[in-house]
Design a protein around this motif. Structure first.
Motif, PDB file in Angstrom:
ATOM      1  N   ILE A  61       0.846  -1.194   0.000  1.00 55.00           N
ATOM      2  CA  ILE A  61       0.000   0.000   0.000  1.00 55.00           C
ATOM      3  C   ILE A  61       0.887   1.252   0.000  1.00 55.00           C
ATOM      4  CG2 ILE A  61      -0.294   0.102   2.495  1.00 55.00           C
ATOM      5  CD1 ILE A  61      -3.342   0.782   1.661  1.00 55.00           C
ATOM      6  N   SER A  89     -14.579  10.135  -4.340  1.00 53.80           N
ATOM      7  CA  SER A  89     -14.893   8.873  -5.011  1.00 53.80           C
ATOM      8  C   SER A  89     -16.363   8.909  -5.408  1.00 53.80           C
ATOM      9  CB  SER A  89     -14.619   7.691  -4.080  1.00 53.80           C
ATOM     10  OG  SER A  89     -15.004   6.485  -4.697  1.00 53.80           O
ATOM     11  N   ASN A 104     -14.527   4.121  -3.526  1.00 55.26           N
ATOM     12  CA  ASN A 104     -13.494   3.280  -4.117  1.00 55.26           C
ATOM     13  C   ASN A 104     -12.213   3.412  -3.306  1.00 55.26           C
ATOM     14  OD1 ASN A 104     -11.077   2.844  -5.904  1.00 55.26           O
ATOM     15  ND2 ASN A 104     -12.704   2.072  -7.245  1.00 55.26           N
ATOM     16  N   GLU A 106      -9.151   2.429  -3.803  1.00 56.71           N
ATOM     17  CA  GLU A 106      -7.978   2.880  -4.558  1.00 56.71           C
ATOM     18  C   GLU A 106      -7.995   4.394  -4.773  1.00 56.71           C
ATOM     19  OE1 GLU A 106      -9.767   0.115  -5.532  1.00 56.71           O
ATOM     20  OE2 GLU A 106      -8.252  -1.339  -4.879  1.00 56.71           O
ATOM     21  N   ASP A 107      -9.182   4.963  -5.019  1.00 52.18           N
ATOM     22  CA  ASP A 107      -9.300   6.418  -5.164  1.00 52.18           C
ATOM     23  C   ASP A 107      -8.823   7.134  -3.900  1.00 52.18           C
ATOM     24  OD1 ASP A 107     -10.427   6.080  -7.687  1.00 52.18           O
ATOM     25  OD2 ASP A 107     -12.479   6.513  -7.026  1.00 52.18           O
ATOM     26  N   VAL A 109      -6.852   5.958  -1.401  1.00 54.32           N
ATOM     27  CA  VAL A 109      -5.421   5.761  -1.182  1.00 54.32           C
ATOM     28  C   VAL A 109      -4.607   6.669  -2.104  1.00 54.32           C
ATOM     29  CG1 VAL A 109      -3.522   4.097  -1.394  1.00 54.32           C
ATOM     30  CG2 VAL A 109      -5.662   3.408  -0.293  1.00 54.32           C
ATOM     31  N   GLU A 110      -4.997   6.759  -3.356  1.00 51.33           N
ATOM     32  CA  GLU A 110      -4.288   7.620  -4.304  1.00 51.33           C
ATOM     33  C   GLU A 110      -4.358   9.087  -3.873  1.00 51.33           C
ATOM     34  OE1 GLU A 110      -4.311   8.916  -9.023  1.00 51.33           O
ATOM     35  OE2 GLU A 110      -5.643   7.312  -8.356  1.00 51.33           O
ATOM     36  N   SER A 113      -1.990   9.567  -0.960  1.00 50.26           N
ATOM     37  CA  SER A 113      -0.581   9.534  -1.381  1.00 50.26           C
ATOM     38  C   SER A 113      -0.190  10.771  -2.185  1.00 50.26           C
ATOM     39  CB  SER A 113      -0.279   8.257  -2.160  1.00 50.26           C
ATOM     40  OG  SER A 113      -0.968   8.237  -3.382  1.00 50.26           O
TER      41      SER A 113
END
Length: 189
Positions: A61, A89, A104, A106-107, A109-110, A113
């Motif tokens: 991750i 998201s 989402n 992944e949305d 986390v992105e 980051s």
């Protein structure tokens, strides 16, 4: 029973456990109601930190060393999240002004980051708190929970888990301020 205690919970409400509740899953807990309808209720305990970090649950991750909370005793093999700010998201659900549930993964986390979503504005949870149809309403009638409909999202994310229960009760004012200072075990007073 006071008028505030008669309020029906709804998505975005907070459930504050009454001071005498001895259920180890919910002692001095603050639960964010994410869903409440005729089929039952779903919520996340906001102030019970787990011993796990997000990178211990998910390999590779992009956001290491991220705290994870225990959302409740149900299905602790599931991961949930809430965040504060603008909608990031498409599938996130707004629970209160700027307070979002799910979406989402992944949305999110992105966005963390990339610095779009501050680490202090998101919480991840393992498990959740669930109630069957009418179960939560019955617990409220039995004075197990105090309902707070005036959610201050800033308090949710900026208060320490150990202080959140007390802070919310104090902010509710009146009789709740007294409860906020009630000892966990009055026999030790």
């Amino acid at each position: 029973m006071s008028e505030k205690m008669k309020i029906e919970p709804k998505a975005g409400s907070l459930l504050i456990s009454e001071p005498f509740l001895q259920d180890e899953n919910f002692v001095r807990s603050v639960v964010l109601v994410c869903e409440h309808n005729e089929n039952g209720s779903f919520g996340l305990v906001l102030n019970k930190l787990s011993i796990l970090k997000l990178d211990e649950l998910i390999d590779n991750i992009l956001i290491p060393d991220f705290e994870v909370y225990v959302g409740g005793p149900v299905e602790q093999n599931t991961l949930h999240f809430i965040y504060y700010g603008k909608k990031l998201s498409e599938t996130s659900i707004e629970l209160a002004n700027g307070l979002w549930w799910g979406g989402n993964f992944e949305d999110i986390v992105e966005n963390i980051s990339l610095g779009v979503l501050e680490k202090e504005s998101v919480r991840f949870f393992i498990g959740y708190s669930g109630w069957a149809a009418d179960q939560l309403n019955n617990e409220i009638q039995e004075n197990t929970w105090i309902i707070c409909d005036e959610v201050n999202s800033k308090n949710i994310f900026s208060s320490s888990p150990d202080e959140l229960w007390k802070i919310i009760l104090k902010n509710m004012g009146g009789e709740y301020q007294i409860l906020a200072n009630y000892p966990i075990d009055p026999r030790l007073n």
